[in-house]
Design an enzyme around this catalytic site. Structure first.
Site, PDB file in Angstrom:
ATOM      1  N   ARG A 118       0.810  -1.237   0.000  1.00  0.00           N
ATOM      2  CA  ARG A 118       0.000   0.000   0.000  1.00  0.00           C
ATOM      3  C   ARG A 118       0.836   1.276   0.000  1.00  0.00           C
ATOM      4  NH1 ARG A 118      -2.770  -3.099   3.797  1.00  0.00           N
ATOM      5  NH2 ARG A 118      -4.572  -4.132   2.883  1.00  0.00           N
ATOM      6  N   LYS A 140       2.228  11.318 -10.648  1.00  0.00           N
ATOM      7  CA  LYS A 140       1.402  10.417 -11.459  1.00  0.00           C
ATOM      8  C   LYS A 140       2.235   9.185 -11.797  1.00  0.00           C
ATOM      9  CE  LYS A 140      -1.908  13.358 -13.842  1.00  0.00           C
ATOM     10  NZ  LYS A 140      -2.377  13.807 -15.169  1.00  0.00           N
ATOM     11  N   GLU A 182       6.932  18.920 -24.421  1.00  0.00           N
ATOM     12  CA  GLU A 182       6.314  19.185 -23.111  1.00  0.00           C
ATOM     13  C   GLU A 182       6.782  20.541 -22.560  1.00  0.00           C
ATOM     14  OE1 GLU A 182       3.922  17.265 -22.073  1.00  0.00           O
ATOM     15  OE2 GLU A 182       4.346  15.153 -22.502  1.00  0.00           O
ATOM     16  N   LYS A 224       5.555  23.381 -13.464  1.00  0.00           N
ATOM     17  CA  LYS A 224       4.848  22.165 -13.039  1.00  0.00           C
ATOM     18  C   LYS A 224       4.619  22.192 -11.528  1.00  0.00           C
ATOM     19  CE  LYS A 224       3.735  17.543 -13.581  1.00  0.00           C
ATOM     20  NZ  LYS A 224       3.796  16.332 -14.368  1.00  0.00           N
ATOM     21  N   GLU A 234      -5.482  16.526  -9.754  1.00  0.00           N
ATOM     22  CA  GLU A 234      -6.132  16.877 -11.021  1.00  0.00           C
ATOM     23  C   GLU A 234      -7.648  17.019 -10.891  1.00  0.00           C
ATOM     24  OE1 GLU A 234      -4.322  15.149 -14.594  1.00  0.00           O
ATOM     25  OE2 GLU A 234      -6.296  15.213 -15.516  1.00  0.00           O
ATOM     26  N   ARG A 238      -4.738  21.292 -12.975  1.00  0.00           N
ATOM     27  CA  ARG A 238      -3.710  20.344 -13.446  1.00  0.00           C
ATOM     28  C   ARG A 238      -4.080  19.735 -14.799  1.00  0.00           C
ATOM     29  NH1 ARG A 238      -0.170  15.855 -10.068  1.00  0.00           N
ATOM     30  NH2 ARG A 238       0.921  15.063 -11.898  1.00  0.00           N
ATOM     31  N   ASN A 242      -2.649  18.533 -19.803  1.00  0.00           N
ATOM     32  CA  ASN A 242      -3.013  17.550 -20.835  1.00  0.00           C
ATOM     33  C   ASN A 242      -3.224  18.184 -22.203  1.00  0.00           C
ATOM     34  OD1 ASN A 242      -2.989  15.486 -18.917  1.00  0.00           O
ATOM     35  ND2 ASN A 242      -5.066  15.986 -18.271  1.00  0.00           N
ATOM     36  N   HIS A 245      -2.822  16.094 -25.266  1.00  0.00           N
ATOM     37  CA  HIS A 245      -2.638  14.696 -24.875  1.00  0.00           C
ATOM     38  C   HIS A 245      -3.774  13.782 -25.326  1.00  0.00           C
ATOM     39  CE1 HIS A 245       0.753  16.239 -22.737  1.00  0.00           C
ATOM     40  NE2 HIS A 245       1.029  15.075 -22.174  1.00  0.00           N
ATOM     41  N   HIS A 249      -2.712  10.788 -27.335  1.00  0.00           N
ATOM     42  CA  HIS A 249      -2.929   9.394 -26.913  1.00  0.00           C
ATOM     43  C   HIS A 249      -3.636   8.607 -28.008  1.00  0.00           C
ATOM     44  CE1 HIS A 249      -2.618  10.274 -22.300  1.00  0.00           C
ATOM     45  NE2 HIS A 249      -1.468  10.353 -22.924  1.00  0.00           N
ATOM     46  N   HIS A 262       6.143   9.710 -27.304  1.00  0.00           N
ATOM     47  CA  HIS A 262       5.050  10.408 -26.601  1.00  0.00           C
ATOM     48  C   HIS A 262       5.052  11.906 -26.915  1.00  0.00           C
ATOM     49  CE1 HIS A 262       2.216  11.379 -23.434  1.00  0.00           C
ATOM     50  NE2 HIS A 262       3.087  12.243 -22.923  1.00  0.00           N
TER      51      HIS A 262
HETATM   52  P1  NAD Z   1      11.391   6.652 -22.195  1.00  0.00           P
HETATM   53  O1  NAD Z   1      11.369   6.445 -20.759  1.00  0.00           O
HETATM   54  O2  NAD Z   1      10.954   5.538 -23.081  1.00  0.00           O
HETATM   55  O3  NAD Z   1      12.860   7.098 -22.623  1.00  0.00           O
HETATM   56  C1  NAD Z   1      13.128   7.355 -23.974  1.00  0.00           C
HETATM   57  C2  NAD Z   1      14.348   6.559 -24.477  1.00  0.00           C
HETATM   58  O4  NAD Z   1      15.533   7.187 -24.010  1.00  0.00           O
HETATM   59  C3  NAD Z   1      14.397   5.138 -23.997  1.00  0.00           C
HETATM   60  O5  NAD Z   1      14.916   4.323 -25.020  1.00  0.00           O
HETATM   61  C4  NAD Z   1      15.380   5.229 -22.841  1.00  0.00           C
HETATM   62  O6  NAD Z   1      15.993   3.999 -22.566  1.00  0.00           O
HETATM   63  C5  NAD Z   1      16.353   6.229 -23.363  1.00  0.00           C
HETATM   64  N1  NAD Z   1      17.112   6.991 -22.387  1.00  0.00           N
HETATM   65  C6  NAD Z   1      16.679   7.452 -21.205  1.00  0.00           C
HETATM   66  N2  NAD Z   1      17.602   8.252 -20.661  1.00  0.00           N
HETATM   67  C7  NAD Z   1      18.649   8.264 -21.504  1.00  0.00           C
HETATM   68  C8  NAD Z   1      19.914   8.912 -21.485  1.00  0.00           C
HETATM   69  N3  NAD Z   1      20.237   9.776 -20.516  1.00  0.00           N
HETATM   70  N4  NAD Z   1      20.767   8.687 -22.501  1.00  0.00           N
HETATM   71  C9  NAD Z   1      20.411   7.863 -23.542  1.00  0.00           C
HETATM   72  N5  NAD Z   1      19.225   7.240 -23.621  1.00  0.00           N
HETATM   73  C10 NAD Z   1      18.356   7.455 -22.605  1.00  0.00           C
HETATM   74  O7  NAD Z   1      10.496   7.907 -22.631  1.00  0.00           O
HETATM   75  P2  NAD Z   1      10.234   9.338 -21.965  1.00  0.00           P
HETATM   76  O8  NAD Z   1       9.987  10.241 -23.092  1.00  0.00           O
HETATM   77  O9  NAD Z   1      11.268   9.677 -20.954  1.00  0.00           O
HETATM   78  O10 NAD Z   1       8.884   9.122 -21.161  1.00  0.00           O
HETATM   79  C11 NAD Z   1       7.689   8.792 -21.814  1.00  0.00           C
HETATM   80  C12 NAD Z   1       6.767   8.163 -20.801  1.00  0.00           C
HETATM   81  O11 NAD Z   1       6.515   9.099 -19.755  1.00  0.00           O
HETATM   82  C13 NAD Z   1       5.420   7.783 -21.381  1.00  0.00           C
HETATM   83  O12 NAD Z   1       5.079   6.509 -20.928  1.00  0.00           O
HETATM   84  C14 NAD Z   1       4.471   8.824 -20.795  1.00  0.00           C
HETATM   85  O13 NAD Z   1       3.168   8.336 -20.642  1.00  0.00           O
HETATM   86  C15 NAD Z   1       5.132   9.105 -19.479  1.00  0.00           C
HETATM   87  N6  NAD Z   1       4.795  10.412 -18.896  1.00  0.00           N
HETATM   88  C16 NAD Z   1       4.416  10.442 -17.608  1.00  0.00           C
HETATM   89  C17 NAD Z   1       4.095  11.641 -17.015  1.00  0.00           C
HETATM   90  C18 NAD Z   1       3.737  11.682 -15.566  1.00  0.00           C
HETATM   91  O14 NAD Z   1       3.318  12.739 -15.085  1.00  0.00           O
HETATM   92  N7  NAD Z   1       3.920  10.607 -14.826  1.00  0.00           N
HETATM   93  C19 NAD Z   1       4.178  12.829 -17.739  1.00  0.00           C
HETATM   94  C20 NAD Z   1       4.585  12.762 -19.071  1.00  0.00           C
HETATM   95  C21 NAD Z   1       4.895  11.549 -19.647  1.00  0.00           C
HETATM   96  N1  GLY Z   2       1.848  15.151 -17.284  1.00  0.00           N
HETATM   97  C1  GLY Z   2       0.569  15.497 -16.782  1.00  0.00           C
HETATM   98  C2  GLY Z   2       0.541  15.653 -15.301  1.00  0.00           C
HETATM   99  O1  GLY Z   2       1.504  15.451 -14.613  1.00  0.00           O
HETATM  100  O2  GLY Z   2      -0.486  15.972 -14.774  1.00  0.00           O
END
Ligand code: NAD
Ligand code: GLY
Length: 359
Positions: A118, A140, A182, A224, A234, A238, A242, A245, A249, A262
Site C-alpha cells: 500500500r 502520477k 512538453e 509544473k 487533477e 492540473r 493535458n 494529450h 494518446h 510520446h
Molecule cells: P522513455 O522512458 O521511453 O525514454 C526514452 C528513451 O531514451 C528510452 O529508449 C530510454 O531507454 C532512453 N534513455 C533514457 N535516458 C537516456 C539517457 N540519458 N541517454 C540515452 N538514452 C536514454 O520515454 P520518456 O519520453 O522519458 O517518457 C515517456 C513516458 O513518460 C510515457 O510513458 C508517458 O506516458 C510518461 N509520462 C508520464 C508523465 C507523468 O506525469 N507521470 C508525464 C509525461 C509523460
Molecule cells: N503530465 C501530466 C501531469 O503530470 O499531470
C-alpha cells in the site's frame, strides 16, 4: 545545485537540479528511508549511469532490477516483475524504490512503489528531458492497458527528484526533441513569456547550449511545481497539462505505441487542439501557426500523417480517460499562455480539426 520545492500539504518534496548530481550521495541519503533499496533502471540507461548511482549509494548496498527498454513494456507484467523482486527481497514497508531512467521507468517504478504494501518510498532520477521537465514531478504513476495509455495507475508522490542535467548529454536528438514538446506545452498553457523566450532561444536550445537547457528545465519544473501545488490530484487546473494529450494518446494507441514518441504525439496533438480552438473562435487566428513554427524549429512533427484514418482516431479519442460522458473534454487555447478545459466541441468540429491538421 538548485532546489525547487514541490509544496504540498502532506507530502511535499524537493527537486534538485544540477550537473553531476547522480553521484551526490548527500542528495540521496537525505531522503532514503531505513529499509532495503532497489534501483530500477532499463537496459539502455543502466550501462550509462547505474555504476555512478551504485557508487553514490554504496553504503546502502542497493539491489538492481533492469527492465527491457520501451513503452511497450509499460505493462502490468513489468510492474509484476518489480513486485516479485520486492517480495523476493522480503522488502518491508520501509523499503525504497529508486527509478533511474526516462518516463517509462519512472511511471512503472512509481506504480510499484504506490502499490507494494500500500505504498513505499519512491525516489526518482529522471534521465530524459521529458522525464526531467514533466513525468518525474507530480506523482502520477502507472502502466498502460492494451485498450489505452496509463489506464492503470495511482498518485504517489516521490520523496525526492534528483535531476542530473549531465545525463542529457547521451540522450539521442529525437528523444531530446520529444521532451521539448512538453516544454513548449508550459509556454502554451500558462507562461507566455516563456514561450517568447523559447522562440528567441530556439537556436541555442537546438545546439544544446548548457545554460539554455538548464534554464528551460528549471522554468518547466517551476511551472509544473506551481500547477501541482494548486491541484495535486487533477481536480481542476492540473488538467491543463493535458494540452494535446487526448489527440496524442489517440495517435499513440492507433499506431500501437510504435510510430511516435510520446512527445511527438503530443506535439501533433497540441497543434490539433490549437486548430480546434481557432475553429471555435476561442483564440486568435495565427495561434496554431506560431505553435507550428516553434515545434518545427525543434524538428517535431506537427501534422497527422495522411495514412492515418480520422475515423479511427475519432473513436480512439472517446476511449481516452480524459473523455466524459457529456462530451469530449479537451484542453483548448484562448491565447498562447492561456488555456482552459472545454467540453463544448461538437463531434463534427473535432473531426474537422483532425482533417485540417492532416499532412
Ligand atoms: P522513455 O522512458 O521511453 O525514454 C526514452 C528513451 O531514451 C528510452 O529508449 C530510454 O531507454 C532512453 N534513455 C533514457 N535516458 C537516456 C539517457 N540519458 N541517454 C540515452 N538514452 C536514454 O520515454 P520518456 O519520453 O522519458 O517518457 C515517456 C513516458 O513518460 C510515457 O510513458 C508517458 O506516458 C510518461 N509520462 C508520464 C508523465 C507523468 O506525469 N507521470 C508525464 C509525461 C509523460
Ligand atoms: N503530465 C501530466 C501531469 O503530470 O499531470
Amino acid at each position: 545545485m538548485k532546489t525547487i520545492d514541490i509544496d504540498l500539504p502532506a507530502n511535499g518534496y524537493p527537486v534538485y537540479l544540477g550537473r553531476g548530481l547522480l553521484s551526490e550521495g548527500g542528495c540521496w541519503r537525505r531522503h532514503l528511508g531505513a529499509g532495503d533499496v532497489l534501483i530500477v533502471s532499463n537496459e539502455t540507461v543502466a550501462p550509462l549511469y547505474l555504476e555512478t548511482l551504485l557508487e553514490a549509494l554504496a553504503d546502502r548496498s542497493p539491489e538492481v532490477h533492469v527492465l527491457p527498454d520501451g513503452e511497450q513494456y509499460k505493462t502490468v507484467e513489468t510492474w509484476q516483475g518489480i513486485i516479485d523482486r520486492l517480495v523476493g527481497m522480503q522488502a518491508r514497508r520501509d523499503a525504497n524504490l529508486v527509478a533511474l531512467g526516462g518516463g517509462v521507468v519512472g511511471d512503472i517504478t512509481g506504480f510499484a512503489a504506490a502499490s507494494y504494501m500500500r505504498g513505499i518510498r519512491f525516489l526518482q532520477s529522471p534521465t530524459t528531458l521529458l522525464a526531467q521537465v514533466d513525468a518525474s514531478v507530480g506523482g502520477k504513476t502507472g502502466v498502460n492497458h492494451e485498450r489505452g495509455k496509463n489506464l492503470i495507475g495511482a498518485f504517489h508522490q516521490p520523496a525526492t527528484v534528483v535531476i542530473d542535467s549531465a545525463t542529457l548529454d547521451t540522450l539521442p536528438a529525437r528523444e531530446f526533441n520529444a521532451g521539448l514538446a512538453e516544454v513548449v506545452k508550459y509556454g502554451a498553457i500558462c507562461d507566455a513569456p516563456f514561450f517568447d523566450w523559447l522562440e528567441e532561444n530556439a537556436g541555442a536550445i537546438v545546439d544544446r547550449d548548457e545554460s539554455a537547457i538548464d534554464t528551460l528545465v528549471e522554468r518547466s519544473v517551476r511551472n509544473k511545481a506551481e500547477i501541482v501545488r494548486q491541484d495535486e490530484k487533477e481536480a481542476g487546473i492540473r488538467a491543463l497539462l493535458n494540452l494535446g494529450h487526448s489527440f496524442g494518446h489517440a495517435l499513440e494507441s492507433e499506431t500501437a505505441y510504435r510510430r511516435f514518441l510520446h512527445g511527438e504525439a503530443v506535439a501533433i496533438g497540441m497543434v490539433t487542439a490549437a486548430r480546434l480552438s481557432e475553429r471555435r473562435g476561442l483564440c486568435p487566428a495565427g495561434t496554431s501557426t506560431r505553435l507550428v513554427r516553434l515545434l518545427s524549429r525543434f524538428e517535431l512533427p506537427v501534422a497527422i500523417p495522411a495514412d492515418l484514418d480520422v475515423d479511427a482516431l475519432a473513436s480512439a479519442l472517446s476511449l481516452d480517460k480524459k473523455a466524459v460522458a457529456s462530451g469530449l473534454r479537451l484542453v483548448l487555447l484562448h491565447a498562447i499562455g492561456d488555456a482552459a478545459v472545454d467540453s463544448d466541441s461538437h463531434a463534427d468540429e473535432i473531426r474537422a480539426a483532425l482533417e485540417e491538421n492532416r499532412s
